[in-house]
Design a protein around this motif. Structure first.
Motif, PDB file in Angstrom:
ATOM      1  N   LEU A 124       0.848  -1.191   0.000  1.00 27.34           N
ATOM      2  CA  LEU A 124       0.000   0.000   0.000  1.00 27.34           C
ATOM      3  C   LEU A 124       0.886   1.245   0.000  1.00 27.34           C
ATOM      4  O   LEU A 124       1.716   1.432   0.893  1.00 27.34           O
ATOM      5  CB  LEU A 124      -0.916   0.003   1.220  1.00 27.34           C
ATOM      6  N   LYS A 125       0.695   2.090  -1.011  1.00 23.71           N
ATOM      7  CA  LYS A 125       1.495   3.310  -1.147  1.00 23.71           C
ATOM      8  C   LYS A 125       0.789   4.476  -0.451  1.00 23.71           C
ATOM      9  O   LYS A 125      -0.327   4.829  -0.805  1.00 23.71           O
ATOM     10  CB  LYS A 125       1.692   3.637  -2.625  1.00 23.71           C
ATOM     11  N   ALA A 126       1.471   5.066   0.519  1.00 27.85           N
ATOM     12  CA  ALA A 126       0.939   6.233   1.229  1.00 27.85           C
ATOM     13  C   ALA A 126       2.043   7.269   1.340  1.00 27.85           C
ATOM     14  O   ALA A 126       2.393   7.729   2.429  1.00 27.85           O
ATOM     15  CB  ALA A 126       0.420   5.825   2.605  1.00 27.85           C
ATOM     16  N   ILE A 127       2.615   7.623   0.197  1.00 28.68           N
ATOM     17  CA  ILE A 127       3.774   8.511   0.181  1.00 28.68           C
ATOM     18  C   ILE A 127       3.414   9.939  -0.213  1.00 28.68           C
ATOM     19  O   ILE A 127       4.262  10.724  -0.638  1.00 28.68           O
ATOM     20  CB  ILE A 127       4.875   7.965  -0.752  1.00 28.68           C
ATOM     21  N   GLY A 128       2.164  10.274  -0.047  1.00 30.53           N
ATOM     22  CA  GLY A 128       1.746  11.651  -0.269  1.00 30.53           C
ATOM     23  C   GLY A 128       0.733  11.804  -1.384  1.00 30.53           C
ATOM     24  O   GLY A 128       0.754  11.061  -2.360  1.00 30.53           O
ATOM     25  N   GLN A 129      -0.155  12.762  -1.187  1.00 36.92           N
ATOM     26  CA  GLN A 129      -1.146  13.102  -2.201  1.00 36.92           C
ATOM     27  C   GLN A 129      -0.774  14.434  -2.844  1.00 36.92           C
ATOM     28  O   GLN A 129      -0.132  15.287  -2.219  1.00 36.92           O
ATOM     29  CB  GLN A 129      -2.542  13.174  -1.578  1.00 36.92           C
ATOM     30  N   VAL A 130      -1.172  14.600  -4.092  1.00 38.16           N
ATOM     31  CA  VAL A 130      -0.801  15.804  -4.833  1.00 38.16           C
ATOM     32  C   VAL A 130      -2.032  16.412  -5.494  1.00 38.16           C
ATOM     33  O   VAL A 130      -3.019  15.726  -5.780  1.00 38.16           O
ATOM     34  CB  VAL A 130       0.267  15.491  -5.908  1.00 38.16           C
ATOM     35  N   PHE A 131      -1.941  17.711  -5.724  1.00 37.25           N
ATOM     36  CA  PHE A 131      -3.022  18.412  -6.408  1.00 37.25           C
ATOM     37  C   PHE A 131      -2.939  18.155  -7.905  1.00 37.25           C
ATOM     38  O   PHE A 131      -1.867  18.254  -8.503  1.00 37.25           O
ATOM     39  CB  PHE A 131      -2.926  19.910  -6.123  1.00 37.25           C
ATOM     40  N   VAL A 132      -4.055  17.799  -8.486  1.00 35.42           N
ATOM     41  CA  VAL A 132      -4.129  17.569  -9.933  1.00 35.42           C
ATOM     42  C   VAL A 132      -4.822  18.773 -10.566  1.00 35.42           C
ATOM     43  O   VAL A 132      -6.011  19.019 -10.311  1.00 35.42           O
ATOM     44  CB  VAL A 132      -4.906  16.270 -10.246  1.00 35.42           C
ATOM     45  N   SER A 133      -4.078  19.503 -11.379  1.00 36.50           N
ATOM     46  CA  SER A 133      -4.606  20.760 -11.928  1.00 36.50           C
ATOM     47  C   SER A 133      -5.369  20.575 -13.234  1.00 36.50           C
ATOM     48  O   SER A 133      -5.899  21.550 -13.784  1.00 36.50           O
ATOM     49  CB  SER A 133      -3.453  21.754 -12.156  1.00 36.50           C
ATOM     50  N   ASP A 134      -5.453  19.346 -13.733  1.00 35.39           N
ATOM     51  CA  ASP A 134      -6.121  19.102 -15.018  1.00 35.39           C
ATOM     52  C   ASP A 134      -7.517  19.726 -15.111  1.00 35.39           C
ATOM     53  O   ASP A 134      -7.864  20.306 -16.154  1.00 35.39           O
ATOM     54  CB  ASP A 134      -6.220  17.599 -15.292  1.00 35.39           C
ATOM     55  N   PRO A 135      -8.368  19.628 -14.068  1.00 35.95           N
ATOM     56  CA  PRO A 135      -9.731  20.160 -14.198  1.00 35.95           C
ATOM     57  C   PRO A 135      -9.798  21.664 -14.441  1.00 35.95           C
ATOM     58  O   PRO A 135     -10.797  22.159 -14.955  1.00 35.95           O
ATOM     59  CB  PRO A 135     -10.370  19.809 -12.850  1.00 35.95           C
ATOM     60  N   ILE A 136      -8.735  22.396 -14.081  1.00 34.73           N
ATOM     61  CA  ILE A 136      -8.777  23.853 -14.251  1.00 34.73           C
ATOM     62  C   ILE A 136      -7.671  24.339 -15.186  1.00 34.73           C
ATOM     63  O   ILE A 136      -7.366  25.531 -15.225  1.00 34.73           O
ATOM     64  CB  ILE A 136      -8.667  24.579 -12.893  1.00 34.73           C
TER      65      ILE A 136
END
Length: 452
Positions: A372-384
């Motif tokens: 299980l990978k829990a090495i951080g979440q990132v903002f995905v700018s694709d929608p804007i």
């Protein structure tokens, strides 16, 4: 390695699963709450208030509990933090309000149990039929909120209080965001997240529309045409990858996805490995590891690339993992996955030390059916990406009032820079709502003046 792929559902009887995922820290009884409230010094300029991102008047609500005025106590909490019930359960109070309690200077580690008292008061309110706040007179203004997590919900509630009509849009079919899908089930047991949302939305004037994707089924340009203002509370939808070519093999999962599956499924239907390795050092890593163990995994190892003191998970969370049978290993960086016919068999780590880096020649291997990978979440700018909204350092840029670079569009919560905490997201949503309200009322007054 001679390992066989072993991921299965229902490793434990349903009765055991129900016990394992029951409320991890049951609330205070009335007697316990009264005794704990009496410990408070009701400080003037209380440091605990300064440490609370939403600025709850903590001495005031605790004094109300001590006076058996639970309506007053809950209202004091909820007028600052409408999600005070869930925050009382999931916030790291030990490093926020309770860490600043003056009792800690007198008797170390014996702060007033502010979080438990907050839960006691808000739970009482949740059991009442009446909502403590009334919706204001209709302003005729419509606001779109994108994202039904803590920031979006707090924004929507405050806007509804001010008389605006709010529509919340979200990818999921149910509102709640992190509280509904991303937090360990035993922290928000008994479907509490949904109960709190029902309570919040009972003020009226809020409509929810799920199953919509910003940038696809929904566009910011379209929202700006249809609504007087837009608030973005879209969180961090991306997950960092390990960077291995064979990362997509069976058995390697994002910890966030694992937790979401658990939160949206019957416990006995959630697959878990016999030997689970969790990579990461934050609360998501701990939540994933403990829940894997409670689902029936025989061996769960949480591996972090640095020392315990560097983990973003608090000491309380680390201790919780250990008391639940999770093995913690530090100063180890994932080096490569071991696979067989497209299925994970284990993972090799390079050992490291502070200031010395990691040595691939000094390594160890952990057998694993599930990684299980829990090495951080990132903002995905694709929608804007097609909109003129400034994004820097992986987050939407906002001013002190939550305004983005695009007129009429505001943002808050994890998609903006700041503390990645539920309570901070609530503050961002609440404060942006007040700014939106003030600016909509000014524009309304100016329009009336012109027409007049």
């Amino acid at each position: 390695m001679g390992t066989r792929f072993d991921i299965a559902c229902g490793r434990l009887p349903e009765t055991v699963l129900d016990l394992n995922f029951a409320d991890a820290h049951p609330g205070l009884s009335q007697e316990q709450a009264a005794l704990e409230a009496d410990r408070c010094f009701y400080c003037y300029d209380a440091p605990c208030v300064e440490a609370c991102p939403t600025g709850i008047d903590i001495p005031r609500f605790i004094k109300a509990i001590a006076s058996d005025n639970l309506a007053g106590a809950s209202r004091t909490i909820l007028q600052s933090n409408i999600l005070g019930g869930s925050c009382a359960r999931v916030c790291p109070t030990e490093i926020l309000c309770e860490q600043k309690c003056v009792h800690t200077a007198i008797e170390a580690n014996h702060a007033v149990r502010i979080g438990a008292l907050q839960r006691f008061a808000t739970d009482w309110q949740m059991n009442q039929s009446a909502h403590p706040f009334q919706r204001g007179e209709s302003t005729g203004r419509r606001v779109a909120v994108v994202g039904a997590g803590p920031a979006g919900l707090a924004c929507a509630h405050r806007l509804a209080m001010r008389g605006h009509d709010v529509t919340i849009f979200d990818l999921h079919e149910a509102p709640g965001g992190l509280n509904q899908y991303g937090v360990a089930a035993y922290k928000l047991a008994d479907n509490f997240a949904q109960k709190e949302i029902d309570f919040l939305m009972s003020i009226g004037g809020i409509r929810f529309q799920g199953g919509v994707v910003l940038g696809q089924t929904l566009t910011l340009a379209g929202l700006r045409e249809s609504y007087h203002a837009v608030f973005l509370g879209i969180g961090l939808s991306g997950v960092r990858a390990l960077g291995f070519e064979n990362e997509g093999v069976e058995g390697v999962l994002d910890a966030v996805a694992f937790i979401e599956t658990l939160r949206s499924s019957t416990l006995s239907d959630v697959p878990v490995g016999r030997r689970v390795v969790v990579i990461g050092g934050g609360n998501t890593a701990v939540d994933a590891a403990v829940q894997a163990k409670r689902l029936g995994a025989e061996e769960v190892t949480l591996v972090y690339r640095r020392g315990a003191e560097h983990m973003s998970a608090t000491p309380v969370e680390r201790e919780w993992a250990q008391t639940n049978g999770v093995t913690l290993r530090f100063w180890a960086s994932p080096h490569h996955l071991l696979t067989d016919q497209g299925v994970v068999q284990g993972i090799c780590f390079a050992r490291g030390a502070s200031g010395k880096g990691y040595d691939p020649q000094d390594s160890f291997t952990l057998e694993a059916d599930m990684v299980l990978k829990a090495i951080g979440q990132v903002f995905v700018s694709d929608p804007i990406q097609n909109d003129q909204i400034l994004v820097e350092n992986g987050r939407i840029v906002v001013d002190v009032n939550g305004r983005t670079s695009m007129p009429g569009v505001y943002a808050g919560g994890d998609c903006t820079a700041g503390e990645d905490l539920t309570v901070a997201a609530v503050r961002d949503g609440r404060d942006a709502a007040e700014v939106i309200h003030a600016e909509l009322m000014v524009s309304s007054a100016e329009k009336d003046a012109v027409n007049g």
